[in-house]
Each structure stands twice: as structure tokens, then as C-alpha cells.
Design a protein around this motif. Structure first.
Motif, short mmCIF file in Angstrom:
data_model
loop_
_atom_site.label_atom_id
_atom_site.label_comp_id
_atom_site.label_asym_id
_atom_site.label_seq_id
_atom_site.Cartn_x
_atom_site.Cartn_y
_atom_site.Cartn_z
N ARG A 151 6.81 11.38 -10.81
CA ARG A 151 6.98 12.84 -10.84
C ARG A 151 8.44 13.19 -11.08
O ARG A 151 8.76 14.12 -11.82
CB ARG A 151 6.50 13.46 -9.51
N GLU A 152 9.32 12.45 -10.45
CA GLU A 152 10.75 12.66 -10.65
C GLU A 152 11.13 12.46 -12.12
O GLU A 152 11.90 13.24 -12.70
CB GLU A 152 11.53 11.68 -9.77
N LEU A 153 10.56 11.43 -12.73
CA LEU A 153 10.85 11.16 -14.13
C LEU A 153 10.34 12.26 -15.04
O LEU A 153 11.06 12.75 -15.92
CB LEU A 153 10.23 9.82 -14.55
N THR A 154 9.09 12.66 -14.86
CA THR A 154 8.53 13.69 -15.74
C THR A 154 9.24 15.03 -15.55
O THR A 154 9.43 15.77 -16.51
CB THR A 154 7.02 13.84 -15.49
N ASP A 155 9.65 15.32 -14.32
CA ASP A 155 10.41 16.56 -14.08
C ASP A 155 11.76 16.52 -14.79
O ASP A 155 12.32 17.57 -15.13
CB ASP A 155 10.63 16.77 -12.58
N THR A 178 8.72 11.42 -20.82
CA THR A 178 7.30 11.39 -21.12
C THR A 178 6.80 9.95 -20.97
O THR A 178 7.24 9.06 -21.70
CB THR A 178 7.01 11.89 -22.55
N LEU A 179 5.91 9.75 -20.01
CA LEU A 179 5.41 8.41 -19.72
C LEU A 179 4.11 8.13 -20.48
O LEU A 179 3.22 8.98 -20.51
CB LEU A 179 5.15 8.27 -18.22
N VAL A 180 4.03 6.94 -21.06
CA VAL A 180 2.80 6.47 -21.70
C VAL A 180 2.48 5.12 -21.05
O VAL A 180 3.05 4.10 -21.41
CB VAL A 180 2.97 6.30 -23.22
N LYS A 181 1.57 5.15 -20.09
CA LYS A 181 1.27 3.95 -19.31
C LYS A 181 -0.01 3.29 -19.86
O LYS A 181 -1.07 3.91 -19.84
CB LYS A 181 1.10 4.30 -17.84
N VAL A 182 0.15 2.07 -20.32
CA VAL A 182 -0.94 1.39 -21.02
C VAL A 182 -1.26 0.06 -20.34
O VAL A 182 -0.37 -0.78 -20.17
CB VAL A 182 -0.58 1.14 -22.50
N MET A 183 -2.52 -0.11 -19.99
CA MET A 183 -3.00 -1.42 -19.58
C MET A 183 -3.73 -2.03 -20.77
O MET A 183 -4.69 -1.46 -21.29
CB MET A 183 -3.96 -1.34 -18.41
N ARG A 234 0.83 -1.21 0.00
CA ARG A 234 0.00 0.00 0.00
C ARG A 234 0.86 1.26 0.00
O ARG A 234 0.51 2.26 -0.63
CB ARG A 234 -0.94 0.00 1.20
N ALA A 235 1.97 1.22 0.68
CA ALA A 235 2.86 2.39 0.71
C ALA A 235 3.49 2.65 -0.65
O ALA A 235 3.95 3.77 -0.93
CB ALA A 235 3.95 2.18 1.76
N ARG A 236 3.52 1.65 -1.49
CA ARG A 236 4.19 1.78 -2.78
C ARG A 236 3.45 2.68 -3.76
O ARG A 236 4.06 3.22 -4.69
CB ARG A 236 4.41 0.39 -3.39
N TYR A 237 2.15 2.88 -3.59
CA TYR A 237 1.44 3.78 -4.50
C TYR A 237 2.05 5.18 -4.44
O TYR A 237 2.32 5.80 -5.47
CB TYR A 237 -0.05 3.86 -4.13
N ASP A 238 2.26 5.68 -3.23
CA ASP A 238 2.85 7.01 -3.08
C ASP A 238 4.29 7.03 -3.58
O ASP A 238 4.74 8.01 -4.18
CB ASP A 238 2.80 7.46 -1.62
N GLU A 239 5.02 5.94 -3.36
CA GLU A 239 6.40 5.87 -3.84
C GLU A 239 6.43 5.89 -5.36
O GLU A 239 7.31 6.53 -5.97
CB GLU A 239 7.07 4.60 -3.32
N ILE A 240 5.50 5.20 -6.00
CA ILE A 240 5.43 5.19 -7.46
C ILE A 240 5.10 6.58 -7.99
O ILE A 240 5.72 7.05 -8.95
CB ILE A 240 4.40 4.15 -7.95
#
Length: 327
Positions: free
Chosen positions: A201-205, A209-214, A190-196
Motif C-alpha cells: 500500500r505504501e508503494l502504490t500510494d 504500479t505493481l504487477v505481481k505474477v506467479m 504469519r505476521a508478514r502477510y499484513d506487513e507485506i
């Protein structure tokens, strides 16, 4: 003009795919998404089997354009590390990415077993230049990886500036399989959601550019694909007995996916759910998601960091026989 002008590419109907497939804020219920639906598919696709052939032709055209955009991304990053190479005006006329902050694109693919991750990589990412691709697949963590936090192995595999990265499974496995199979305590996953979210945010800063696809398939379609793997000896290598163990916990996995989509869909790093029972639609939709993503980067080829005309004169000065474009 771009070498690939896209004039034969038919745009989706009803809006951009990034809008049509984006997960909206709030609670997520995957039961409301029909895995056989085809959001955005234009009337030009026709009906019946004709749609499949049409979609494949479009994916080829989209692939050519993606390849050129990928080359621009790579060239811009290369120019950024050469102090004498100024940025060019991009093809769209909008500002190009700052040369001191070269971009990266990272496609994150998540799906249930048989969801089509490998097929998407082959047909969509495969259309791009492999020299500019950074493909990584994440399986069960090794003993070394388990000695570190769950993001350690992810950070080590991020694409370099100028590359298009593809993660076949990703850090989300640590709030999916780790949750369902109870590999860690609930308070840990559960703590990992905030870590992700902080990690993304670190990556986009940093210009990623993230494209997350399910890739969303149905229980029935998964069963048919598993049976195909068991029936065709050429596909036995794709099958793992543990696949049936995961299938038996389908509802638990759907709940895990729903919460991950809800908790980790942000403005800078949204989630997209692609109906994936129809492979041809899956490829077409993901190709358009990437095309629209590249379009938002306003890429262009960097200007030469040298006197082009002077270099032409130097080349001609040898024996006078050098011609341009075979003229």
C-alpha cells in the motif's frame, strides 16, 4: 501518432489478460489452474506448432511497444524534476501522471524452481531499453540482511522513479521458503502477510504500479526441466541439489503459494497466475499484462520546457545547412 501504433498486435480473446489471469478474492486452489492452459489466446494463433511461432512474433511486436511506453515513463519522470518542463498531453488524450509524482512499474516474478522467471526476464523485459530497467534477483539473505527486518533488503532495491523494475523472486520468499523450510517460527511468517500488504500500500500510494505474477508450472514439467539441466552440460550451472529437496515438498509449497495469493491479493496490488508449462504462452501472457498495465498509466512524452522554434532558429543560424529529418 505513436511510433509504435500496435496495429499488428492481436488482442487477447475473452477480455483483458489482467481480468483473465487475476486471482479472485477468496480461497485459492492452484489445482484448478491448468499449467498447460492458454487463457486469452486468440484463434489467430492457429493450432499446433504454429502457435509457438505466432506467439514469438507477437512478443517481438509487444516488446517494441513496451519499449516506447517505458521511454515515456522515463521521460515523464525526468521532466518532473525539471521545474520548467510542463507535462504534455498523452497519446491517449487522458490526463498524464502528475509531474510532481513520477511513476514506476515493478514486475514481481515468483515461481517454483524451473518456473521460467529467468526466461521471462530475458524475452519480455529484455525487449525494453536496459537503461530504463532495474533488474534485481533475491537469493538467500546475507548475514547483513538477516540483521534487519525482511523488507529492508527489498526497500533498498526498489526501482527509481521512471524505471521499470523486475524482481526475480521478492519479499514473498519470506512467506514461502521461510514457511516451508521452517526458517522462522510460524507466528513470525504469519505476521508478514499484513506487513507485506502495508508495504505494498505504501508503494502504490507513492506511485508504484505493481504487477505481481506467479508463473504456474506443473510437477511433471518441473521434473522434465530439471532432467534437462542434468542432461545438458551447458545447463549444469542452473542446477542446485537443493532443488530436489524443494521438489519433495511440492504440496507444501503449493499451499504456501495459495495462501500468499489469497492473503496478499489486493485491489491496488492484485496477483496474476500465468500458466507456464508452455514457455511461448508464458511470455505472450506476461507481455500483454505489461502492455495493459502501461495502457492504464496514460503515458505521453513531456512537452519541451523551452521554445522549440527559437532553438531551431539558433541551430540554423550557424551556416544555414542544417536540415530537419534529412529533408
Amino acid at each position: 501518432m505513436s511510433a509504435v501504433d500496435g496495429s499488428d498486435i492481436v488482442a487477447p480473446e475473452g477480455g483483458k489478460m489482467r481480468d483473465l489471469l487475476r486471482v479472485s478474492p477468496g480461497a485459492v486452489d492452484l489445482r484448478t489452474v491448468d499449467p498447460r492452459s492458454t487463457p486469452g489466446l486468440p484463434a489467430a494463433a492457429g493450432g499446433g506448432r504454429a502457435r509457438k511461432a505466432w506467439a514469438r512474433e507477437q512478443v517481438e511486436l509487444l516488446g517494441a511497444e513496451l519499449g516506447e511506453q517505458q521511454e515515456m515513463l522515463f521521460a515523464t519522470a525526468k521532466a518532473a524534476v525539471e521545474p520548467d518542463a510542463p507535462a504534455s498531453a498523452p497519446t491517449s488524450g487522458d490526463p498524464a501522471p502528475a509531474p510532481d509524482r513520477p511513476g514506476r512499474v515493478l514486475l514481481v516474478l515468483q515461481a517454483m524452481d524451473c518456473g521460467g522467471k529467468d526466461g521471462t526476464v530475458k524475452r519480455v523485459a529484455g525487449a525494453m531499453n536496459p537503461l530504463g530497467l532495474h533488474l534485481r534477483s533475491f537469493g538467500p539473505p546475507t548475514e547483513e540482511e538477516l540483521r534487519h527486518d525482511f523488507l529492508w533488503r527489498i526497500r533498498r532495491e526498489l526501482p527509481p522513479p521512471g524505471y521499470v523494475g523486475v524482481f526475480n523472486r521478492s519479499h514473498y520468499e519470506d512467506v514461502l521458503i521461510a514457511r516451508v523450510e521452517e526458517l522462522v517460527p510460524e507466528q513470525t511468517w504469519r505476521a508478514r502477510y499484513d506487513e507485506i500488504n502495508a508495504f505494498e500500500r505504501e508503494l502504490t500510494d507513492a506511485g508504484v504500479t505493481l504487477v505481481k505474477v506467479m508463473l504456474h508450472i506443473s510437477h511433471q514439467e518441473q521434473g522434465e526441466r530439471l532432467m534437462e539441466r542434468l542432461t545438458d552440460p551447458r545447463k549444469h550451472w542452473k542446477y542446485n541439489p537443493s532443488d530436489l529437496d524443494s521438489r519433495a515438498r511440492w504440496d507444501d509449497y503449493q499451499a504456501a503459494y495459495a495462501e500468499a495469493l489469497q492473503r496478499c491479493g489486493t485491489e491496488a496490488a492484485p496477483w496474476f497466475v500465468v500458466p507456464a508449462d508452455r514457455k511461448w504462452y508464458r511470455d505472450w501472457a506476461v507481455a500483454h499484462l505489461l502492455r495493459e498495465t502501461f495502457g492504464g498509466l496514460h503515458l505521453g512524452y513531456p512537452a519541451a520546457g523551452f521554445d522549440v522554434e527559437r532553438e531551431r532558429q539558433r541551430l540554423r543560424s550557424g551556416d544555414g545547412t542544417v536540415k530537419v529529418n534529412g529533408g
